[in-house]
Write a protein that holds these residues in place. Structure first.
Motif, PDB file in Angstrom:
ATOM      1  N   GLU A  44      -6.139  13.669 -21.702  1.00  0.00           N
ATOM      2  CA  GLU A  44      -5.183  13.127 -20.740  1.00  0.00           C
ATOM      3  C   GLU A  44      -4.361  12.050 -21.418  1.00  0.00           C
ATOM      4  O   GLU A  44      -4.780  11.473 -22.419  1.00  0.00           O
ATOM      5  N   GLN A  45      -3.199  11.809 -20.894  1.00  0.00           N
ATOM      6  CA  GLN A  45      -2.364  10.740 -21.412  1.00  0.00           C
ATOM      7  C   GLN A  45      -1.566  10.141 -20.274  1.00  0.00           C
ATOM      8  O   GLN A  45      -1.343  10.782 -19.245  1.00  0.00           O
ATOM      9  N   GLY A  46      -1.154   8.895 -20.455  1.00  0.00           N
ATOM     10  CA  GLY A  46      -0.416   8.230 -19.392  1.00  0.00           C
ATOM     11  C   GLY A  46       0.429   7.097 -19.925  1.00  0.00           C
ATOM     12  O   GLY A  46       0.257   6.627 -21.056  1.00  0.00           O
ATOM     13  N   ASN A  47       1.334   6.652 -19.083  1.00  0.00           N
ATOM     14  CA  ASN A  47       2.228   5.541 -19.400  1.00  0.00           C
ATOM     15  C   ASN A  47       2.552   4.833 -18.094  1.00  0.00           C
ATOM     16  O   ASN A  47       3.284   5.366 -17.255  1.00  0.00           O
ATOM     17  N   ILE A  48       1.969   3.660 -17.901  1.00  0.00           N
ATOM     18  CA  ILE A  48       2.089   2.936 -16.639  1.00  0.00           C
ATOM     19  C   ILE A  48       2.952   1.698 -16.848  1.00  0.00           C
ATOM     20  O   ILE A  48       2.652   0.874 -17.714  1.00  0.00           O
ATOM     21  N   PRO A  49       4.028   1.522 -16.064  1.00  0.00           N
ATOM     22  CA  PRO A  49       4.870   0.332 -16.227  1.00  0.00           C
ATOM     23  C   PRO A  49       4.155  -0.935 -15.784  1.00  0.00           C
ATOM     24  O   PRO A  49       3.493  -0.956 -14.751  1.00  0.00           O
ATOM     25  N   MET A  50       4.264  -1.981 -16.595  1.00  0.00           N
ATOM     26  CA  MET A  50       3.684  -3.288 -16.279  1.00  0.00           C
ATOM     27  C   MET A  50       4.835  -4.298 -16.228  1.00  0.00           C
ATOM     28  O   MET A  50       5.341  -4.736 -17.257  1.00  0.00           O
ATOM     29  N   THR A  51       5.253  -4.640 -15.029  1.00  0.00           N
ATOM     30  CA  THR A  51       6.390  -5.547 -14.859  1.00  0.00           C
ATOM     31  C   THR A  51       6.350  -6.186 -13.481  1.00  0.00           C
ATOM     32  O   THR A  51       5.815  -5.605 -12.537  1.00  0.00           O
ATOM     33  N   SER A  52       6.912  -7.389 -13.392  1.00  0.00           N
ATOM     34  CA  SER A  52       7.046  -8.051 -12.097  1.00  0.00           C
ATOM     35  C   SER A  52       8.476  -7.936 -11.567  1.00  0.00           C
ATOM     36  O   SER A  52       8.908  -8.726 -10.725  1.00  0.00           O
ATOM     37  N   TYR A  53       9.191  -6.967 -12.065  1.00  0.00           N
ATOM     38  CA  TYR A  53      10.555  -6.723 -11.578  1.00  0.00           C
ATOM     39  C   TYR A  53      10.533  -6.544 -10.056  1.00  0.00           C
ATOM     40  O   TYR A  53       9.675  -5.825  -9.523  1.00  0.00           O
ATOM     41  N   PRO A  54      11.464  -7.165  -9.328  1.00  0.00           N
ATOM     42  CA  PRO A  54      11.481  -7.085  -7.859  1.00  0.00           C
ATOM     43  C   PRO A  54      12.073  -5.775  -7.339  1.00  0.00           C
ATOM     44  O   PRO A  54      13.192  -5.728  -6.822  1.00  0.00           O
ATOM     45  N   PHE A  55      11.296  -4.703  -7.439  1.00  0.00           N
ATOM     46  CA  PHE A  55      11.759  -3.388  -6.996  1.00  0.00           C
ATOM     47  C   PHE A  55      12.162  -3.382  -5.522  1.00  0.00           C
ATOM     48  O   PHE A  55      12.997  -2.579  -5.111  1.00  0.00           O
ATOM     49  N   TRP A  56      11.536  -4.235  -4.738  1.00  0.00           N
ATOM     50  CA  TRP A  56      11.806  -4.244  -3.301  1.00  0.00           C
ATOM     51  C   TRP A  56      13.256  -4.588  -2.968  1.00  0.00           C
ATOM     52  O   TRP A  56      13.730  -4.287  -1.877  1.00  0.00           O
TER      53      TRP A  56
END
Length: 380
Positions: free
Chosen positions: A244-256
């Protein structure tokens, strides 16, 4: 054109968890719901893990551990997790659980096709696929567009990226009661790199080579490091059962800030991933419950999100690692070398008091975080 009350563009974890919570609440039986995704969710495409001191999704827990192992090049420690347990869920088991519930509700439908576009119009929302168009009152979007974050510099983006091998060895090598949470004893190469090992028996385990960094690696580099680690464990004869492989974004960007009255971004597209760890499952449970309760009383999605102290803590952590990615091992080691594992996991679960927050944070290297704090205050 068929009209629905709610359309989910994408049917990943956040969408399925939200639909699951809506079903569990019993408050949406009169609402028509459509999930649209090109992936049928018929394969075991991922593994989720989380720590828990209750019985969350107990029927589909495939393995649990009471002790977790942490190490770097200078020390190693077995972390007693009680009252927590570290738990694993296979993607396919979760999908089957949710879709079994969905099939019992005629008002919930699934459309197997790629979403091409979605938009909010004056009186309704519109979703287009390759061959169809659908209208609805509300859209829950979980399609993550990395460029939204990458085209700005105020909120840096790290990525938790990994490749994992499920292996079966001839030798009895693993302790099935001990999960390797983070092993930083591997070469760091200027990044935050660690091995993650989840044994399911004495000769079977998932081994993942994981980084918290800005850039991905060539596939061969991950797999070479997994092979090296397997040799380090003394395993000479094994077979690879699955990858398996993955790539998870780690950010406090205010997507809301991209939410509208009738369109809400959820999952990674909505900032539901815990920025400082990349852990997704537990945070998605919390967010989906909050969103379901919100829907019972509110209609304007722009009111849903509220920033809290943990968002700011995560922001500082990402600032520190983005500026000096090699600090990851020392930051996590400072927490786990002498810290109380129960308090650390409580902190990462965002359940601690302000006094407990300081107790955890005082164990971290002071200078990098003070610099990040001062720099951040001038960027707001």
């Amino acid at each position: 054109m068929q009209h629905y009350n709610y359309i989910f563009t994408g049917s990943g974890l956040s969408a399925l968890m939200t639909v699951y919570e809506m079903i569990q609440s019993g408050k949406f039986v009169d609402k028509s719901i459509l999930l649209i995704d090109q992936n049928l969710k018929k394969s075991n495409d991922r593994t989720w893990c989380f720590w828990d001191n209750g019985n969350l999704f107990e029927p589909v827990i495939s393995k649990k551990w009471d002790i977790a192992y942490f190490a770097n090049e200078n020390f190693q420690r077995n972390l007693e997790l009680n009252p927590y347990q570290y738990k694993m869920i296979r993607g396919i088991d979760f999908y089957n659980l949710v879709f079994e519930k969905i099939t019992k509700h005629k008002s919930i439908q699934f459309h197997n096709e790629q979403v091409l576009s979605y938009e909010q119009l004056e009186n309704h929302c519109l979703v287009k696929t390759e061959s169809s168009s659908f209208s609805c009152d509300k859209i829950f979007n979980s399609i993550f567009i990395p460029e939204v974050v990458k085209t700005q510099m105020k909120y840096p983006l790290l990525q938790q990226h990994f490749i994992g091998w499920f292996i079966k060895s001839k030798e009895d090598t693993f302790n099935p009661n001990l999960a390797t949470f983070m092993d930083f004893s591997i070469e760091q190469k200027g990044n935050t790199r660690f091995m993650y090992v989840l044994p399911t028996s004495t000769n079977e385990a998932l081994l993942e080579y994981t980084l918290f960094s800005a850039d991905l690696l060539p596939k061969q580099e991950y797999e070479t490091e997994i092979i090296n680690y397997i040799k380090k464990l003394g395993i000479t004869d094994y077979e690879i059962i699955a990858k398996e492989q993955g790539n998870i974004p780690m950010t406090s960007y205010p997507f809301w800030k991209h939410n509208t009255k009738n369109i809400i971004n959820i999952g990674s597209a909505g900032g539901w991933t815990k920025a400082s760890t990349g852990f997704t499952f537990k945070n998605t449970i919390k967010k989906s419950k909050q969103l379901t309760q919100f829907l019972e009383n509110e209609t304007d999605f722009r009111k849903f999100h509220k920033k809290d102290k943990f968002w700011f803590y995560d922001l500082l952590f990402i600032d520190v690692l983005f500026k000096n990615n090699a600090l990851g091992s020392s930051v996590f080691s400072s927490l786990f070398q002498k810290g109380d594992p129960k308090l650390i996991f409580k902190f990462l679960d965002e359940q601690t008091s302000l006094l407990e927050d300081f107790s955890v944070m005082l164990k971290c290297p002071t200078i990098p975080f003070m610099k990040a704090l001062i720099s951040r205050l001038f960027r707001f």
